[in-house]
Design an enzyme around this catalytic site. Structure first.
Site, short mmCIF file in Angstrom:
data_model
loop_
_atom_site.label_atom_id
_atom_site.label_comp_id
_atom_site.label_asym_id
_atom_site.label_seq_id
_atom_site.Cartn_x
_atom_site.Cartn_y
_atom_site.Cartn_z
N ARG A 66 0.86 -7.75 2.29
CA ARG A 66 1.26 -7.45 0.91
C ARG A 66 2.23 -6.28 0.86
O ARG A 66 2.27 -5.45 1.77
CB ARG A 66 0.04 -7.17 0.06
CG ARG A 66 -0.84 -6.04 0.57
CD ARG A 66 -2.07 -5.86 -0.26
NE ARG A 66 -1.76 -5.51 -1.62
CZ ARG A 66 -1.63 -4.27 -2.09
NH1 ARG A 66 -1.84 -3.26 -1.35
NH2 ARG A 66 -1.33 -4.04 -3.33
N LEU A 67 2.99 -6.25 -0.19
CA LEU A 67 3.82 -5.10 -0.55
C LEU A 67 3.60 -4.88 -2.05
O LEU A 67 3.60 -5.83 -2.82
CB LEU A 67 5.30 -5.38 -0.29
CG LEU A 67 5.79 -5.34 1.14
CD1 LEU A 67 7.27 -5.72 1.20
CD2 LEU A 67 5.58 -3.98 1.77
N ASP A 68 3.44 -3.66 -2.44
CA ASP A 68 3.25 -3.34 -3.85
C ASP A 68 4.48 -3.70 -4.65
O ASP A 68 5.60 -3.76 -4.12
CB ASP A 68 2.94 -1.86 -4.03
CG ASP A 68 1.57 -1.48 -3.48
OD1 ASP A 68 0.71 -2.37 -3.35
OD2 ASP A 68 1.38 -0.30 -3.17
N ARG A 69 4.29 -3.91 -5.93
CA ARG A 69 5.39 -4.30 -6.82
C ARG A 69 6.61 -3.39 -6.71
O ARG A 69 7.72 -3.88 -6.58
CB ARG A 69 4.91 -4.33 -8.27
CG ARG A 69 6.03 -4.69 -9.24
CD ARG A 69 5.64 -4.47 -10.66
NE ARG A 69 4.78 -5.54 -11.11
CZ ARG A 69 4.43 -5.70 -12.37
NH1 ARG A 69 4.83 -4.87 -13.30
NH2 ARG A 69 3.64 -6.69 -12.70
#
Length: 123
Positions: free
Chosen positions: A54-57
């Site tokens: 994942r990567l944050d928004r």
């Protein structure tokens, strides 16, 4: 809509540049959002894709997707077991401090040794 920047693709994986501000997938936190990286990538390459990390928004960077659930499971395990080396680059405006203490989202201090896992966040 502008096509996503595909960085790598083979029969098992797709690596794509995730622009900042774009959510990776739908979630309860995404009420009102209509655009997601997962859907855009799926529509662009015409295949179902599975995120493996994942990567944050607000973060831009490389996202890796698997093209099968089997490969997704293997890669997710590799990320969880820290078998994948990740590098981060921060861009700052103004004068950055010579020394900084990095913390997790829950405020705990991050491990100095990248092989050590971050302390668990309270639930």
């Amino acid at each position: 809509m502008t096509p996503l920047n595909l960085l790598y693709q083979d029969e098992h994986l797709v690596a794509v540049h995730k622009p900042s501000g774009l959510l990776v997938h739908r979630s309860a936190l995404a009420r009102g959002e209509t655009e997601f990286l997962l859907q855009r990538l799926r529509d662009q390459i015409g295949k179902r894709v599975y995120p493996v990390h994942r990567l944050d928004r607000p973060t831009s960077g490389v996202m890796v997707f698997a093209i099968s659930s089997t490969v997704a499971g293997l890669l997710s395990d590799a990320f969880s077991e820290r078998q994948v080396e990740k590098r981060y680059l921060a861009v700052v405006r103004g004068k950055a401090p010579e020394k900084n203490v990095w913390t997790t989202r829950c405020g705990k201090r991050m491990a100095r040794d990248p092989r050590r896992k971050c302390p668990p966040c309270p639930r």
